[in-house]
Design a protein around this motif. Structure first.
Motif, PDB file in Angstrom:
ATOM      1  N   VAL A 320      -2.752   6.034   4.331  1.00 15.03           N
ATOM      2  CA  VAL A 320      -1.923   5.197   5.366  1.00 15.03           C
ATOM      3  C   VAL A 320      -0.362   5.087   5.568  1.00 15.03           C
ATOM      4  O   VAL A 320       0.301   6.562   5.061  1.00 15.03           O
ATOM      5  CB  VAL A 320      -1.676   3.835   4.338  1.00 15.03           C
ATOM      6  N   LYS A 321      -0.556   5.919   6.944  1.00 13.65           N
ATOM      7  CA  LYS A 321       0.876   5.985   7.884  1.00 13.65           C
ATOM      8  C   LYS A 321       0.825   5.173   9.103  1.00 13.65           C
ATOM      9  O   LYS A 321      -0.048   5.040   9.980  1.00 13.65           O
ATOM     10  CB  LYS A 321       0.990   7.566   8.216  1.00 13.65           C
ATOM     11  N   PHE A 322       1.756   4.078   8.638  1.00 14.53           N
ATOM     12  CA  PHE A 322       2.473   2.902  10.238  1.00 14.53           C
ATOM     13  C   PHE A 322       2.279   4.252  11.549  1.00 14.53           C
ATOM     14  O   PHE A 322       2.350   3.302  12.209  1.00 14.53           O
ATOM     15  CB  PHE A 322       2.932   2.018   9.509  1.00 14.53           C
ATOM     16  N   SER A 323       3.443   4.900  11.308  1.00 14.33           N
ATOM     17  CA  SER A 323       3.877   6.075  12.299  1.00 14.33           C
ATOM     18  C   SER A 323       3.692   7.375  12.272  1.00 14.33           C
ATOM     19  O   SER A 323       4.184   7.822  11.319  1.00 14.33           O
ATOM     20  CB  SER A 323       5.339   5.325  12.375  1.00 14.33           C
ATOM     21  N   PRO A 518      -0.039   1.257  -0.138  1.00 16.93           N
ATOM     22  CA  PRO A 518       0.361   2.135   0.478  1.00 16.93           C
ATOM     23  C   PRO A 518      -0.143   0.620   1.893  1.00 16.93           C
ATOM     24  O   PRO A 518       0.817   1.174   2.513  1.00 16.93           O
ATOM     25  CB  PRO A 518      -1.409   2.921   0.911  1.00 16.93           C
ATOM     26  N   THR A 519      -0.498  -0.167   1.847  1.00 11.90           N
ATOM     27  CA  THR A 519      -0.865  -1.727   2.668  1.00 11.90           C
ATOM     28  C   THR A 519       0.456  -2.084   2.618  1.00 11.90           C
ATOM     29  O   THR A 519       0.796  -2.988   2.944  1.00 11.90           O
ATOM     30  CB  THR A 519      -1.922  -1.709   2.883  1.00 11.90           C
ATOM     31  N   GLN A 520       1.381  -2.235   1.210  1.00 11.09           N
ATOM     32  CA  GLN A 520       1.988  -2.792   0.954  1.00 11.09           C
ATOM     33  C   GLN A 520       3.519  -2.310   0.221  1.00 11.09           C
ATOM     34  O   GLN A 520       3.946  -2.454  -0.735  1.00 11.09           O
ATOM     35  CB  GLN A 520       2.042  -3.720  -0.975  1.00 11.09           C
ATOM     36  N   GLN A 521       3.935  -1.654   1.904  1.00  8.65           N
ATOM     37  CA  GLN A 521       5.357  -0.881   1.569  1.00  8.65           C
ATOM     38  C   GLN A 521       6.651  -2.170   2.181  1.00  8.65           C
ATOM     39  O   GLN A 521       7.065  -2.552   2.250  1.00  8.65           O
ATOM     40  CB  GLN A 521       5.867  -0.155   3.296  1.00  8.65           C
TER      41      GLN A 521
END
Length: 642
Positions: A320-323, A518-521
């Motif tokens: 997971v990488k949001f950017s 990873p989705t709860q940063q």
């Protein structure tokens, strides 16, 4: 009828006994009062445990005040017969005192009151912070002369630190009730049992810990281009301490953050088309923990590969990488690095405040001389000089994020600008006493120096013939930033960027944990503020305006800054050890590379401390025996009356 009378008699006897002790005269709510405080928590590393924890059922003891060296000496020489909860002032608090108190085996916990720090200074950090993770792991140099490394002790008792108001209140209650030989006395119950045990790998495997980390921020006036070299200006954005909620880091952290923001304030109205190189501002989170912020950024730029792309958002779903904007950065394009690290302390050489330029090797000679010339030509209050460490070429760089970059690219030209020469001038590094006051003029001059240097380097104009006197950092805005970030985070400026949410009076710069998954940063308040503030200076265009703008209102990669959807090259970046990753099959955090800095924070269910009235051991014994006699008597009366 006889049973009824017998019951009345037993109840009367019980309440008569209850009334003989002052403790028994109160209900639970009357005698137990929560005391707000910041606790020392357990951190686990690749090799073991550091920090504090109470036993699973907590610890209970009467409070014992140690407020001078004489009382401390007597306590250590002739400890009390019964265990105590020691209440102590900062001037006496250090690693030696803590270990000596524990060695008496008569201390159940420690309460650190608010008060003046030791005049000679004290730091719970190492004498060479982050030495293991830098360029010189075997160096004998001492940067932090007052450091005793309490941060890395495994302390097997609970410890709490109190604010000024709570300290005064508790001290008043103590002096009214415990300053004599009479009972009842004020006692405390500590409960901060930490689930994590043994080491980081064990703790993560059992799901009892989460990795330390957060979000770094990087920003540029334009997106990085493969055809342009990059000039990086950077500072660390976090601090540490034995009490994480008290990691105020005014000099340790805030001075550098504000210096960078001040330089950006000086440049954001410039004509960017004249820039032949990209200026990038980098604010690293997690640097107090093995430089994990800068290390993770470098590792991602060099090695990240997305396995699964989310088609709807364009982000990476695994890992997971949001950017993914960092993929546009080439490490080989990073030409120059200028870092701020502790620039706000008051130093005087020839009655002038002084900033020192540090370098690691001769690759940075030109950059050093360039910045020195800019500073000397600026006619500023603050003097700029070369550090002795650089002149000797033996000690090298002070602890700084530049270590991470030079470990990856030894030929990068980089300098670190500080307010100290070969030894920290900050005598409260990473302690709860690092609250200022920061020298506003020093930070303002440093920001002006950086802005002028960045401008000349980016435009490639001749330093000798180019007038940069018009580039001046706004000292009023810098003073406002320093006030908000080091003294009063709950200020109008921060509210303007973060909204009307509840804000702490004073901000802690402990990064916290990276994510539950990873989705709860998680994003700290200070990372959010820096992101919003720098984005407002570097955005490319304003698209629209919403009174209730949120990122869900904005299109594509636009971001909502001050109720506007804007295109900005400002991004968060994951700050977590490159040696920790998510196991997508197992569904938990695991250690993937134990050679990297590994720090995880233990979970806990409930934590705090309560004060209550504690009667004498004799009274408690009488109460217990009397209660048993009454119980047996009541059973006998009831039996025979039946």
């Amino acid at each position: 009828m006889k049973c009824y009378v017998a019951s009345i008699i037993c109840c009367a006897l019980f309440f008569l006994l209850l009334g003989t002790g002052k403790v028994g005269a109160a209900t639970y709510l009357d005698i137990y009062e929560n005391v707000p405080g910041d606790m020392c928590i357990r951190i686990l590393t690749e090799s073991g445990m550091i920090g504090c924890s109470s036993p699973e059922n907590g610890e209970v003891a009467p409070i014992y005040l140690i407020d001078d060296d004489h009382i401390l000496h007597n306590f250590l020489e002739e400890p009390p017969a019964t265990s105590q909860a020691v209440m102590i002032f900062p001037s006496l608090f250090n690693k030696t005192t803590v270990n000596n108190l524990i060695a008496t085996k008569k201390v159940k916990g420690i309460i650190l009151l608010d008060g003046p720090a030791s005049p000679s200074g004290w730091s719970p950090a190492e004498t060479y912070p982050n030495q293991q993770w830098g360029l010189h792991p075997s160096s004998s140099h001492v940067w932090n002369s007052v450091g005793d490394n309490l941060n890395n002790e495994n302390i097997k008792i609970p410890m709490f630190s109190l604010t000024s108001a709570v300290s005064r209140s508790l001290l008043s209650v103590y002096q009214e009730n415990n300053n004599n030989e009479h009972y009842p006395k004020v006692a405390v119950k500590f409960y901060d049992y930490m689930w994590g045990i043994q080491d980081a790998a064990t703790c993560l495997r059992r799901g009892q810990c989460l990795p330390i980390g957060g979000k770094s921020v990087y920003s540029s006036f334009e997106p990085p281009s493969p055809n342009k070299k990059i000039i990086m200006a950077m500072a660390n954005m976090d601090s540490a301490g034995i009490f994480h909620g008290m990691s105020t880091g005014a000099e340790t952290t805030v001075s550098g953050i504000v210096g960078l923001l001040g330089a950006a304030l000086s440049l954001f109205e410039m004509n960017m088309t004249t820039f032949k190189k990209t200026i990038m501002f980098n604010f690293w989170t997690g640097e107090s923990w093995g430089y994990i912020g800068s290390r993770k950024f470098i590792d991602d730029v060099e090695n990240f590969k997305c396995e699964v792309v989310d088609e709807e958002t364009g982000y990476c779903a695994k890992p997971v990488k949001f950017s993914l904007e960092f993929q546009n950065i080439n490490m080989d394009n990073i030409e120059t690095i200028i870092e701020f690290n502790q620039i706000g302390h008051i130093n005087n050489i020839s009655d002038r405040n002084t900033l020192f330029i540090h370098q690691e090797n001769s690759n940075s000679d030109f950059l050093r001389d360039f910045v020195l010339n800019v500073g000397n030509d600026a006619n500023m209050t603050t003097k700029i000089t070369e550090a002795k460490t650089s002149q000797q070429q033996q000690i090298g760089l002070p602890p700084s994020s530049l270590h991470s970059f030079l470990l990856s690219r030894p030929n990068i030209s980089g300098i670190v600008i500080t307010d100290h020469d070969s030894v920290y001038s900050n005598l409260n590094y990473q302690s709860q006493a690092d609250i200022g006051p920061i020298n506003n003029q020093s930070v303002c001059d440093a920001a002006t120096l950086l802005a002028r240097s960045l401008y000349l380097l980016a435009t490639e104009q001749d330093q000798a013939t180019t007038d940069v006197s018009h580039i001046i950092s706004p000292c009023d805005k810098i003073s406002e930033l320093l006030l908000c970030l080091s003294v009063e985070f709950d200020c109008p400026l921060v509210h303007n960027f973060l909204g009307s949410q509840n804000l702490p009076k004073r901000q802690s710069y402990y990064p916290g944990v990276f994510a539950y998954s990873p989705t709860q940063q998680l994003v700290t308040l200070y990372s959010s503020f820096v992101h919003e503030y720098i984005a407002n200076l570097t955005f490319n265009s304003s698209i629209s305006s919403f009174s209730d703008c949120s990122n869900s209102n904005c299109e594509g990669k636009e971001q909502c800054i001050l109720s506007r959807c804007v295109q900005t090259s400002t991004y968060f970046h994951d700050s977590i050890s490159p040696g920790i990753g998510w196991d997508y099959d197992y569904g938990g955090w695991i250690i993937t590379d134990p050679s990297q800095p590994i720090f995880v924070e233990s979970n806990w269910q409930a934590a705090g401390m309560e004060i209550f009235w504690q009667d004498s051991p004799t009274s408690e014994a009488v109460f217990l025996v009397g209660g048993l006699i009454i119980f047996i008597g009541c059973v006998a009366i009831a039996f025979f009356s039946h």
